[in-house]
Design a protein around this motif. Sequence first.
Motif, PDB file in Angstrom:
ATOM      1  N   LEU A 103       6.505  -6.451 -54.813  1.00 38.33           N
ATOM      2  CA  LEU A 103       7.034  -7.226 -53.689  1.00 38.33           C
ATOM      3  C   LEU A 103       7.312  -8.644 -54.173  1.00 38.33           C
ATOM      4  O   LEU A 103       6.385  -9.379 -54.521  1.00 38.33           O
ATOM      5  CB  LEU A 103       6.032  -7.241 -52.541  1.00 38.33           C
TER       6      LEU A 103
ATOM      7  N   THR B 137       8.695 -12.210 -53.249  1.00 39.99           N
ATOM      8  CA  THR B 137       9.079 -13.140 -52.191  1.00 39.99           C
ATOM      9  C   THR B 137      10.081 -14.136 -52.763  1.00 39.99           C
ATOM     10  O   THR B 137       9.761 -14.874 -53.701  1.00 39.99           O
ATOM     11  CB  THR B 137       7.852 -13.869 -51.618  1.00 39.99           C
TER      12      THR B 137
ATOM     13  N   ASN C 100      11.914  -9.805 -50.698  1.00 38.29           N
ATOM     14  CA  ASN C 100      11.377 -10.308 -49.439  1.00 38.29           C
ATOM     15  C   ASN C 100      11.804 -11.761 -49.262  1.00 38.29           C
ATOM     16  O   ASN C 100      11.113 -12.673 -49.726  1.00 38.29           O
ATOM     17  CB  ASN C 100       9.841 -10.199 -49.457  1.00 38.29           C
TER      18      ASN C 100
ATOM     19  N   ASN D 271      10.353 -11.467 -41.360  1.00 40.21           N
ATOM     20  CA  ASN D 271      10.683 -10.111 -41.779  1.00 40.21           C
ATOM     21  C   ASN D 271       9.746  -9.058 -41.193  1.00 40.21           C
ATOM     22  O   ASN D 271      10.167  -7.929 -40.922  1.00 40.21           O
ATOM     23  CB  ASN D 271      10.643 -10.012 -43.302  1.00 40.21           C
ATOM     24  N   CYS D 272       8.470  -9.402 -41.018  1.00 40.66           N
ATOM     25  CA  CYS D 272       7.469  -8.442 -40.554  1.00 40.66           C
ATOM     26  C   CYS D 272       7.855  -7.810 -39.225  1.00 40.66           C
ATOM     27  O   CYS D 272       7.491  -6.665 -38.947  1.00 40.66           O
ATOM     28  CB  CYS D 272       6.113  -9.127 -40.379  1.00 40.66           C
TER      29      CYS D 272
ATOM     30  N   GLN E   7      12.093  -6.138 -39.327  1.00 39.05           N
ATOM     31  CA  GLN E   7      12.282  -4.806 -39.906  1.00 39.05           C
ATOM     32  C   GLN E   7      12.148  -3.709 -38.848  1.00 39.05           C
ATOM     33  O   GLN E   7      13.059  -2.891 -38.687  1.00 39.05           O
ATOM     34  CB  GLN E   7      11.287  -4.583 -41.037  1.00 39.05           C
TER      35      GLN E   7
END
Length: 335
Positions: free
Chosen positions: A146, A148, A175, A289-290, A293
Motif C-alpha cells: 500500500l 500512500t 492510495n 478514500n476509506c 471506495q
Amino acid sequence: MRLVRHPVLCNYYVTYRCNAKCAFCDIWEKPSPYVTLAEAEANLRDLKRLGVKVIDFTGGEPLLHRQLPELLALAKNLGFLTTVTSNGLLYPKNAEKLRGLIDMLHFSLDSIDRATHDQGRGVACYDFVLESIRVARALGERPDVLFTVFGHNLADLERVYQEITQPNGLLLILNPAFEYGEVETGEQLTDAQLDYLSAFGRRKGVYLNEGFIALRRDGGNHVAAPVCRAASTTLVISPYNELVLPCYHLGQQKFPIDSQLFALYNSAEVQRLAALEGRLPQCEGCTINCYMQPSFAVETSKYFWQALPSTLKYNWEKGTWKQLLRKRPAPLSVG
C-alpha cells in the motif's frame, strides 16, 4: 440509482494505539483500550445480520492487539472477507499465527528510500516491511504493498514497482493522500501528477481506484450533491465498543453498542444521523478514500463506472470474488 441499501464494510478499530508516528495521521496520538473477544463476537454476528461483507481490522496498528488472530478467526468463520494493513514491525514474529486468516493483507511502504520512508512513518520500519513481504510469501500468503501517494514521493513509484512489487508478484495499491480534521498533508496533487498517477494505475499488477482521481479533479465531495455514503455503507466501531457516526474522521456522535449493534444501527436516532452523510459542513471537499471506495460501489454514478474496472481487477487478481459469492459460512470456532 442505489444498488445496495445495506452496509457492506466495517472499519473495526481494534485499538487506536500504534508503534509508529506517521506524519499524515493522528490516530496514534489517542489513548485507547483494546477490543474484547466477547464484544467482537456479538458485534460480528450483528454485522452479518446487517449485510456487511468485509471486516477491516484496523487501528492504530492492528497487530498490537494480541488476540488479533482470534478476532480474524471469528470473522472468517462467519464468512466475512478480512483485511489488515500493517507497518510491518510486528508481522514477522506473528506471521504464523495470522496465516490463512487475512484475505487482503497490506504492508505500508511509501518510498524506495529507507530514510524517506522511515521519516514519514516516524519509526524505522522500512526493513521490517521487506522482511514481512519475504515471510508472508514464504508462508504462501499474497500480501499487497500500500503506497500512500504524495507529490514528494510520486517519483518513487517506478522503482517500488520495478524492484519490489513486480519481482515478488505483489499488487501495488496506490492510495492518494487526503487531509482531514487537523491533519493536513499540504500536498494536493496537481493535474499533471494526477495524470501520471492515472496512467500508472493502468499497469499490470497496480491497483488504483480511478474514482479517487475523478473526485479530486471535481474538488471532492460537495454537500449540495454528495457522493459520500459513509454512514450507509460503512460501520465504524471504536475500541471503546461504540458505533461512530457518520464516519471515523468526523466522529460527530458515538453510541455505546452494549451487544445491541443490529438494533442500534436501525434505530431512529442513528438513521437520522446517517441520513446526513456527505451533507455536513465538514463534508465539503472531502476525498477520504476509506469512505469513498464503498460509496462508489453502491449506486450508479460516474464514479461507480470509473471505479468499477479497478475493483474488478483487484478482486479477480486476489480471488476474493469467489468468497463474495460464498453463501454458507463455516461453523464458528476460534480454537
